[in-house]
Scaffold this motif. Structure first.
Motif, PDB file in Angstrom:
ATOM      1  N   LEU A  83      20.689  11.352  30.850  1.00  0.00           N
ATOM      2  CA  LEU A  83      19.575  12.203  31.270  1.00  0.00           C
ATOM      3  C   LEU A  83      18.686  11.418  32.222  1.00  0.00           C
ATOM      4  O   LEU A  83      18.053  10.442  31.818  1.00  0.00           O
ATOM      5  N   ASN A  84      18.668  11.847  33.493  1.00  0.00           N
ATOM      6  CA  ASN A  84      17.837  11.147  34.473  1.00  0.00           C
ATOM      7  C   ASN A  84      16.761  12.109  34.969  1.00  0.00           C
ATOM      8  O   ASN A  84      17.045  13.056  35.704  1.00  0.00           O
ATOM      9  N   LEU A  85      15.538  11.844  34.534  1.00  0.00           N
ATOM     10  CA  LEU A  85      14.449  12.780  34.834  1.00  0.00           C
ATOM     11  C   LEU A  85      14.015  12.719  36.297  1.00  0.00           C
ATOM     12  O   LEU A  85      13.320  13.614  36.765  1.00  0.00           O
ATOM     13  N   THR A  86      14.419  11.674  37.015  1.00  0.00           N
ATOM     14  CA  THR A  86      14.111  11.655  38.449  1.00  0.00           C
ATOM     15  C   THR A  86      15.265  12.242  39.270  1.00  0.00           C
ATOM     16  O   THR A  86      15.292  12.099  40.485  1.00  0.00           O
ATOM     17  N   GLU A  94      21.854  25.665  34.175  1.00  0.00           N
ATOM     18  CA  GLU A  94      22.609  25.542  32.929  1.00  0.00           C
ATOM     19  C   GLU A  94      22.481  24.130  32.352  1.00  0.00           C
ATOM     20  O   GLU A  94      22.251  23.949  31.159  1.00  0.00           O
ATOM     21  N   ALA A  95      22.611  23.153  33.230  1.00  0.00           N
ATOM     22  CA  ALA A  95      22.492  21.759  32.797  1.00  0.00           C
ATOM     23  C   ALA A  95      21.070  21.470  32.312  1.00  0.00           C
ATOM     24  O   ALA A  95      20.873  20.807  31.287  1.00  0.00           O
ATOM     25  N   GLN A  96      20.096  21.991  33.037  1.00  0.00           N
ATOM     26  CA  GLN A  96      18.701  21.779  32.625  1.00  0.00           C
ATOM     27  C   GLN A  96      18.458  22.350  31.238  1.00  0.00           C
ATOM     28  O   GLN A  96      17.833  21.725  30.392  1.00  0.00           O
ATOM     29  N   PHE A  99      19.944  20.102  28.634  1.00  0.00           N
ATOM     30  CA  PHE A  99      19.198  18.871  28.387  1.00  0.00           C
ATOM     31  C   PHE A  99      17.838  19.124  27.743  1.00  0.00           C
ATOM     32  O   PHE A  99      17.335  18.285  27.000  1.00  0.00           O
ATOM     33  N   LEU A 100      17.253  20.291  28.026  1.00  0.00           N
ATOM     34  CA  LEU A 100      16.014  20.640  27.334  1.00  0.00           C
ATOM     35  C   LEU A 100      16.292  20.749  25.840  1.00  0.00           C
ATOM     36  O   LEU A 100      15.521  20.267  25.007  1.00  0.00           O
ATOM     37  N   GLY A 101      17.436  21.371  25.529  1.00  0.00           N
ATOM     38  CA  GLY A 101      17.832  21.492  24.123  1.00  0.00           C
ATOM     39  C   GLY A 101      18.062  20.126  23.494  1.00  0.00           C
ATOM     40  O   GLY A 101      17.652  19.877  22.355  1.00  0.00           O
ATOM     41  N   LEU A 144      11.737  30.208  30.409  1.00  0.00           N
ATOM     42  CA  LEU A 144      11.774  30.509  31.842  1.00  0.00           C
ATOM     43  C   LEU A 144      13.208  30.561  32.348  1.00  0.00           C
ATOM     44  O   LEU A 144      13.586  31.464  33.087  1.00  0.00           O
ATOM     45  N   LEU A 145      14.007  29.564  31.916  1.00  0.00           N
ATOM     46  CA  LEU A 145      15.385  29.470  32.405  1.00  0.00           C
ATOM     47  C   LEU A 145      16.255  30.608  31.884  1.00  0.00           C
ATOM     48  O   LEU A 145      17.151  31.080  32.577  1.00  0.00           O
TER      49      LEU A 145
END
Ligand code: HEC
Length: 151
Positions: A83-86, A94-96, A99-101, A144-145
């Motif tokens: 997980l790279n937040l930058t 879908e990926a976001q 990773f939020l989960g 939102l997603l």
């Protein structure tokens, strides 16, 4: 006996010195894209997660000394791979969402930040309010997603 101990200490010293020669990657790749979060959320993420999960790692002094450097570099490499937040906005929705989960799961389990990191970074500890802040933001982002807020 004393002679043996001296010899042992010398061998250890030589090994430690030799260990310093192992090259360790301590890079901060260019920041391609930043996660966009409200300022307070962003501040907590930067303080508690960015040293491992971003290209903006603040490498501590002990990351220059083997064998500590090996552990630090490995943690950062593995964390960035996961997980790279930058590089967050470069991911598709879908990926976001995935990773939020994952973040939610890690935060609820109290796994992140890693305990070994917190030992030396007291300031990165999350208090209850900060954990709540992140969890609320995560839920809002997931809504939102998934379009849950636009019925
Ligand atoms: C000291 C470094 C470090 C810090 C600080 C850190 N992490 Fe991690 N994180 C890791 C490592 C290493 C892994 C990979 C663990 C593994 O693969 O077993 C990881 C994995 C993860 C994962 C993926 C878990 C999975 O199921 O694959 C998530 C999500 C995560 N971290 C979230 C966070 C959040 C949120 C924060 C801040 C509150 C944070 N981390 C702070 C090192 C760190």
């Amino acid at each position: 006996m004393k002679k043996l101990l001296t010899r042992f200490a010398l061998v250890l010293l030589v090994l430690l010195l030799a260990a310093q020669l192992v090259r360790v990657e301590r890079t901060n790749p260019p920041v391609k894209s930043e996660i966009l979060a409200p300022t307070d959320v962003q501040a907590v993420l930067e303080r508690s997660c960015f040293d491992c999960h971003s290209n903006r790692t603040r490498w501590p002094w002990y990351s220059r000394v083997a064998p500590a450097s090996w552990f630090v570099a490995r943690h950062v490499r593995e964390a960035r791979e996961d997980l790279n937040l930058t590089e967050w906005p470069l991911m598709d929705a879908e990926a976001q969402q995935f990773f939020l989960g994952e973040m939610k799961q890690q935060l609820e389990a109290g796994n992140m930040p890693l305990d070994s990191y917190l030992l030396l970074h007291w300031g990165a500890r999350l208090n209850d309010a900060e954990r709540e802040l992140l969890l609320t933001w995560i839920d809002e982002e997931i809504d939102l997603l998934t379009g849950a807020s636009f019925p």
